[in-house]
Motif scaffolding. Structure first.
Motif, PDB file in Angstrom:
ATOM      1  N   VAL A 154       7.397   4.161 -17.364  1.00  0.00           N
ATOM      2  CA  VAL A 154       7.275   4.927 -16.127  1.00  0.00           C
ATOM      3  C   VAL A 154       7.019   3.939 -14.989  1.00  0.00           C
ATOM      4  CG1 VAL A 154       5.923   6.638 -14.870  1.00  0.00           C
ATOM      5  CG2 VAL A 154       6.421   6.996 -17.289  1.00  0.00           C
ATOM      6  N   ASP A 155       8.040   3.740 -14.146  1.00  0.00           N
ATOM      7  CA  ASP A 155       7.864   2.934 -12.951  1.00  0.00           C
ATOM      8  C   ASP A 155       8.049   3.829 -11.731  1.00  0.00           C
ATOM      9  OD1 ASP A 155      10.600   3.305 -13.030  1.00  0.00           O
ATOM     10  OD2 ASP A 155      11.046   1.246 -13.625  1.00  0.00           O
ATOM     11  N   PHE A 156       7.808   3.309 -10.546  1.00  0.00           N
ATOM     12  CA  PHE A 156       7.838   4.176  -9.377  1.00  0.00           C
ATOM     13  C   PHE A 156       8.095   3.391  -8.100  1.00  0.00           C
ATOM     14  CE2 PHE A 156       3.529   3.224 -10.812  1.00  0.00           C
ATOM     15  CZ  PHE A 156       2.929   2.634  -9.695  1.00  0.00           C
ATOM     16  N   THR A 157       8.724   4.088  -7.153  1.00  0.00           N
ATOM     17  CA  THR A 157       9.046   3.531  -5.847  1.00  0.00           C
ATOM     18  C   THR A 157       9.275   4.687  -4.879  1.00  0.00           C
ATOM     19  OG1 THR A 157      10.435   1.859  -4.745  1.00  0.00           O
ATOM     20  CG2 THR A 157      11.562   3.453  -6.151  1.00  0.00           C
ATOM     21  N   PRO A 158       9.048   4.508  -3.579  1.00  0.00           N
ATOM     22  CA  PRO A 158       9.210   5.630  -2.660  1.00  0.00           C
ATOM     23  C   PRO A 158      10.673   5.987  -2.399  1.00  0.00           C
ATOM     24  CG  PRO A 158       8.502   3.668  -1.468  1.00  0.00           C
ATOM     25  CD  PRO A 158       8.448   3.334  -2.919  1.00  0.00           C
TER      26      PRO A 158
ATOM     27  N   ALA B 295       7.608  -0.568   4.465  1.00  0.00           N
ATOM     28  CA  ALA B 295       6.419  -0.264   3.671  1.00  0.00           C
ATOM     29  C   ALA B 295       5.240   0.118   4.565  1.00  0.00           C
ATOM     30  CB  ALA B 295       6.065  -1.453   2.788  1.00  0.00           C
ATOM     31  N   GLU B 296       5.037  -0.609   5.662  1.00  0.00           N
ATOM     32  CA  GLU B 296       3.903  -0.309   6.543  1.00  0.00           C
ATOM     33  C   GLU B 296       4.070   1.033   7.260  1.00  0.00           C
ATOM     34  OE1 GLU B 296       6.588  -3.387   8.582  1.00  0.00           O
ATOM     35  OE2 GLU B 296       5.698  -3.053   6.582  1.00  0.00           O
ATOM     36  N   ASP B 297       5.320   1.492   7.409  1.00  0.00           N
ATOM     37  CA  ASP B 297       5.562   2.781   8.059  1.00  0.00           C
ATOM     38  C   ASP B 297       5.087   3.954   7.207  1.00  0.00           C
ATOM     39  OD1 ASP B 297       6.787   1.457  10.181  1.00  0.00           O
ATOM     40  OD2 ASP B 297       8.758   1.545   9.220  1.00  0.00           O
ATOM     41  N   LEU B 298       4.942   3.710   5.902  1.00  0.00           N
ATOM     42  CA  LEU B 298       4.521   4.790   5.005  1.00  0.00           C
ATOM     43  C   LEU B 298       3.081   5.235   5.267  1.00  0.00           C
ATOM     44  CD1 LEU B 298       6.228   3.483   1.763  1.00  0.00           C
ATOM     45  CD2 LEU B 298       6.859   5.530   3.040  1.00  0.00           C
ATOM     46  N   LEU B 299       2.351   4.458   6.069  1.00  0.00           N
ATOM     47  CA  LEU B 299       1.002   4.869   6.443  1.00  0.00           C
ATOM     48  C   LEU B 299       1.011   5.992   7.475  1.00  0.00           C
ATOM     49  CD1 LEU B 299      -0.702   1.356   6.798  1.00  0.00           C
ATOM     50  CD2 LEU B 299      -0.877   2.941   4.864  1.00  0.00           C
TER      51      LEU B 299
ATOM     52  N   TYR C 147      -1.386   1.918  -4.986  1.00  0.00           N
ATOM     53  CA  TYR C 147      -1.018   0.803  -5.862  1.00  0.00           C
ATOM     54  C   TYR C 147       0.287   0.168  -5.393  1.00  0.00           C
ATOM     55  CZ  TYR C 147      -0.458  -1.825 -10.195  1.00  0.00           C
ATOM     56  OH  TYR C 147      -0.317  -2.835 -11.111  1.00  0.00           O
ATOM     57  N   TRP C 148       1.290   1.005  -5.104  1.00  0.00           N
ATOM     58  CA  TRP C 148       2.586   0.477  -4.672  1.00  0.00           C
ATOM     59  C   TRP C 148       2.446  -0.251  -3.341  1.00  0.00           C
ATOM     60  CZ3 TRP C 148       5.899   0.614  -0.575  1.00  0.00           C
ATOM     61  CH2 TRP C 148       7.212   0.175  -0.805  1.00  0.00           C
ATOM     62  N   LEU C 149       1.704   0.342  -2.392  1.00  0.00           N
ATOM     63  CA  LEU C 149       1.532  -0.289  -1.088  1.00  0.00           C
ATOM     64  C   LEU C 149       0.821  -1.633  -1.210  1.00  0.00           C
ATOM     65  CD1 LEU C 149       0.619   2.881   0.989  1.00  0.00           C
ATOM     66  CD2 LEU C 149       2.612   1.394   1.383  1.00  0.00           C
ATOM     67  N   ALA C 150      -0.176  -1.706  -2.082  1.00  0.00           N
ATOM     68  CA  ALA C 150      -0.885  -2.974  -2.279  1.00  0.00           C
ATOM     69  C   ALA C 150       0.067  -4.046  -2.793  1.00  0.00           C
ATOM     70  CB  ALA C 150      -2.053  -2.785  -3.241  1.00  0.00           C
ATOM     71  N   GLU C 151       0.939  -3.676  -3.732  1.00  0.00           N
ATOM     72  CA  GLU C 151       1.913  -4.642  -4.243  1.00  0.00           C
ATOM     73  C   GLU C 151       2.928  -5.029  -3.167  1.00  0.00           C
ATOM     74  OE1 GLU C 151       3.746  -3.536  -7.955  1.00  0.00           O
ATOM     75  OE2 GLU C 151       2.053  -4.436  -9.021  1.00  0.00           O
TER      76      GLU C 151
ATOM     77  N   GLU D 242      -2.203  -2.885   3.132  1.00  0.00           N
ATOM     78  CA  GLU D 242      -3.524  -2.364   2.786  1.00  0.00           C
ATOM     79  C   GLU D 242      -3.603  -0.898   3.197  1.00  0.00           C
ATOM     80  OE1 GLU D 242      -8.273  -3.261   3.531  1.00  0.00           O
ATOM     81  OE2 GLU D 242      -6.745  -4.552   4.448  1.00  0.00           O
ATOM     82  N   ALA D 243      -4.027  -0.061   2.263  1.00  0.00           N
ATOM     83  CA  ALA D 243      -4.131   1.372   2.538  1.00  0.00           C
ATOM     84  C   ALA D 243      -5.519   1.848   2.163  1.00  0.00           C
ATOM     85  CB  ALA D 243      -3.063   2.147   1.768  1.00  0.00           C
ATOM     86  N   PRO D 244      -6.505   1.672   3.047  1.00  0.00           N
ATOM     87  CA  PRO D 244      -7.865   2.135   2.744  1.00  0.00           C
ATOM     88  C   PRO D 244      -7.862   3.635   2.456  1.00  0.00           C
ATOM     89  CG  PRO D 244      -7.830   0.764   4.716  1.00  0.00           C
ATOM     90  CD  PRO D 244      -6.412   1.045   4.369  1.00  0.00           C
ATOM     91  N   GLU D 245      -8.849   4.066   1.703  1.00  0.00           N
ATOM     92  CA  GLU D 245      -8.928   5.487   1.351  1.00  0.00           C
ATOM     93  C   GLU D 245      -8.956   6.345   2.615  1.00  0.00           C
ATOM     94  OE1 GLU D 245     -11.680   8.499  -1.357  1.00  0.00           O
ATOM     95  OE2 GLU D 245     -12.073   6.343  -1.340  1.00  0.00           O
ATOM     96  N   GLY D 246      -8.094   7.351   2.627  1.00  0.00           N
ATOM     97  CA  GLY D 246      -8.029   8.252   3.769  1.00  0.00           C
ATOM     98  C   GLY D 246      -7.086   7.801   4.860  1.00  0.00           C
ATOM     99  N   SER D 247      -6.452   6.623   4.669  1.00  0.00           N
ATOM    100  CA  SER D 247      -5.582   6.106   5.732  1.00  0.00           C
ATOM    101  C   SER D 247      -4.177   6.693   5.681  1.00  0.00           C
ATOM    102  CB  SER D 247      -5.499   4.576   5.657  1.00  0.00           C
ATOM    103  OG  SER D 247      -4.893   4.178   4.427  1.00  0.00           O
ATOM    104  N   LEU D 248      -3.768   7.230   4.519  1.00  0.00           N
ATOM    105  CA  LEU D 248      -2.434   7.806   4.424  1.00  0.00           C
ATOM    106  C   LEU D 248      -2.395   9.151   5.129  1.00  0.00           C
ATOM    107  CD1 LEU D 248      -1.492   7.016   0.708  1.00  0.00           C
ATOM    108  CD2 LEU D 248      -0.782   5.807   2.766  1.00  0.00           C
ATOM    109  N   ARG D 249      -1.275   9.412   5.756  1.00  0.00           N
ATOM    110  CA  ARG D 249      -1.118  10.669   6.470  1.00  0.00           C
ATOM    111  C   ARG D 249      -1.139  11.827   5.472  1.00  0.00           C
ATOM    112  NH1 ARG D 249       3.785  11.977  10.763  1.00  0.00           N
ATOM    113  NH2 ARG D 249       3.309  14.191  11.048  1.00  0.00           N
ATOM    114  N   SER D 250      -1.817  12.906   5.821  1.00  0.00           N
ATOM    115  CA  SER D 250      -1.902  14.046   4.913  1.00  0.00           C
ATOM    116  C   SER D 250      -0.535  14.700   4.764  1.00  0.00           C
ATOM    117  CB  SER D 250      -2.904  15.080   5.436  1.00  0.00           C
ATOM    118  OG  SER D 250      -2.492  15.561   6.697  1.00  0.00           O
ATOM    119  N   GLY D 251      -0.316  15.326   3.624  1.00  0.00           N
ATOM    120  CA  GLY D 251       0.956  15.993   3.354  1.00  0.00           C
ATOM    121  C   GLY D 251       0.787  17.004   2.245  1.00  0.00           C
ATOM    122  N   ILE D 252       1.879  17.622   1.846  1.00  0.00           N
ATOM    123  CA  ILE D 252       1.803  18.632   0.793  1.00  0.00           C
ATOM    124  C   ILE D 252       1.383  17.993  -0.521  1.00  0.00           C
ATOM    125  CG2 ILE D 252       3.484  20.171   1.875  1.00  0.00           C
ATOM    126  CD1 ILE D 252       5.576  19.098  -0.068  1.00  0.00           C
TER     127      ILE D 252
END
Length: 297
Positions: free
Chosen positions: A161-165, A181-185, A199-203, A207-217
């Motif tokens: 199981v691998d993953f990518t946006p 990649a930085e736009d995904l924030l 995990y993917w963003l870190a690789e 850097e995506a601190p907790e709560g930094s990602l935009r909310s979504g469904i």
């Protein structure tokens, strides 16, 4: 009330009488020769008459033994015939538990091929992301996501199981035709609570601190997340193999060449003691061949 001698001894006697050989009877029944001899002593003591006599290294039926041997063989043949129908019914149906994602993105599209190749056998598929209890759920085999190593289960790795946006072409176009990649924030995401995002963003060096990602469904399986992405609801973190048809036909697009993994996989599992059951062998052989064919395409 039936006055029967010990049935274990009767079963051993029938095999020994049929073979006229204790060693051959032991091999058929998975016993030692000493155990066969012991059961024959038990039977003789219970009946009060010996069933075999020795002549040198040979064992021969006594007259009482010969009188009942043929009747017992016919009785065991009748019992075998009575259970044969149940065995045949069991071999004609395989009950499989499968995760929602694997079922809807791959297996449901392929299972017809198995039915065509094995028209004498049906597959009953139960979709659930819960771990299967092979006893209480009355399931023969399962396709399970995880890292393997489940006690008491035989497990064959189907694919990692691998993953990518990914997102829809329309979603990509609405965001300028390129999402780095930085736009995904800042763009809408499908299931941003999924730890795969961080995990993917870190690789990817973001850097995506907790709560930094935009909310979504928030959805409960990758199967639903992929369809939400195709509908333009946002970018989703998906496994390329499972969505290769949608990628090839333009319903989804990759946002990056980077593909990450956490060491998980999809596995075909069944109870260890059932691994060689003919219907499980047939399905596992077909499944592994189909997965290998698609992975090499």
């Amino acid at each position: 009330m039936r006055r029967l001698p010990p049935l274990a001894a009767v079963r051993v006697f029938e095999a020994a009488a049929r073979h006229q050989n204790f060693t051959a009877a032991a091999e058929e029944l998975g016993m030692t020769q000493a155990a066969v001899s012991y059961q024959m002593r038990v039977l003789a003591e219970r009946l009060g008459v010996p069933m075999f006599r020795r002549e040198g290294r040979r064992v021969l039926l006594t007259d009482p033994g010969a009188r009942v041997a043929a009747e017992l063989t016919r009785a065991f043949d009748a019992m075998d015939a009575a259970f044969a129908g149940l065995r045949a019914d069991d071999e004609r149906l395989l009950t499989l538990s499968c995760t929602n994602t694997f079922a809807s993105t791959w297996l449901a599209w392929k299972i017809g091929g198995f039915q065509v190749a094995h028209s004498d056998m049906a597959v009953r598929m139960l979709t659930s992301d819960a771990l299967t209890d092979f006893i209480s759920d009355d399931v023969d085999a399962a396709i399970r996501a995880g890292r393997g190593g489940w006690p008491g289960l035989a497990a064959d790795l189907l694919l990692p199981v691998d993953f990518t946006p990914m997102c829809s072409p329309a979603f990509l176009a609405a965001h300028g035709g390129r999402i780095a990649a930085e736009d995904l924030l800042t763009v809408p995401l499908v299931s941003p609570h999924d730890p795969w995002w961080a995990y993917w963003l870190a690789e990817a060096g973001v850097e995506a601190p907790e709560g930094s990602l935009r909310s979504g469904i928030r959805l409960d399986s990758q199967a639903h997340e992929g369809h939400a992405a195709m509908a333009g609801q946002g970018a989703a973190m998906l496994t390329p193999f499972l969505w290769r048809k949608d990628l090839a036909e333009g319903r989804l697009v990759l946002l990056s060449d980077q593909v990450s993994t956490r060491g998980y996989g999809y596995w075909f599992v069944c109870p260890e003691h059932r691994r060689r059951a003919p219907k499980i062998v047939r399905f596992r052989t077909w499944l592994l061949a189909e997965i290998a064919r698609d992975r090499s395409a």
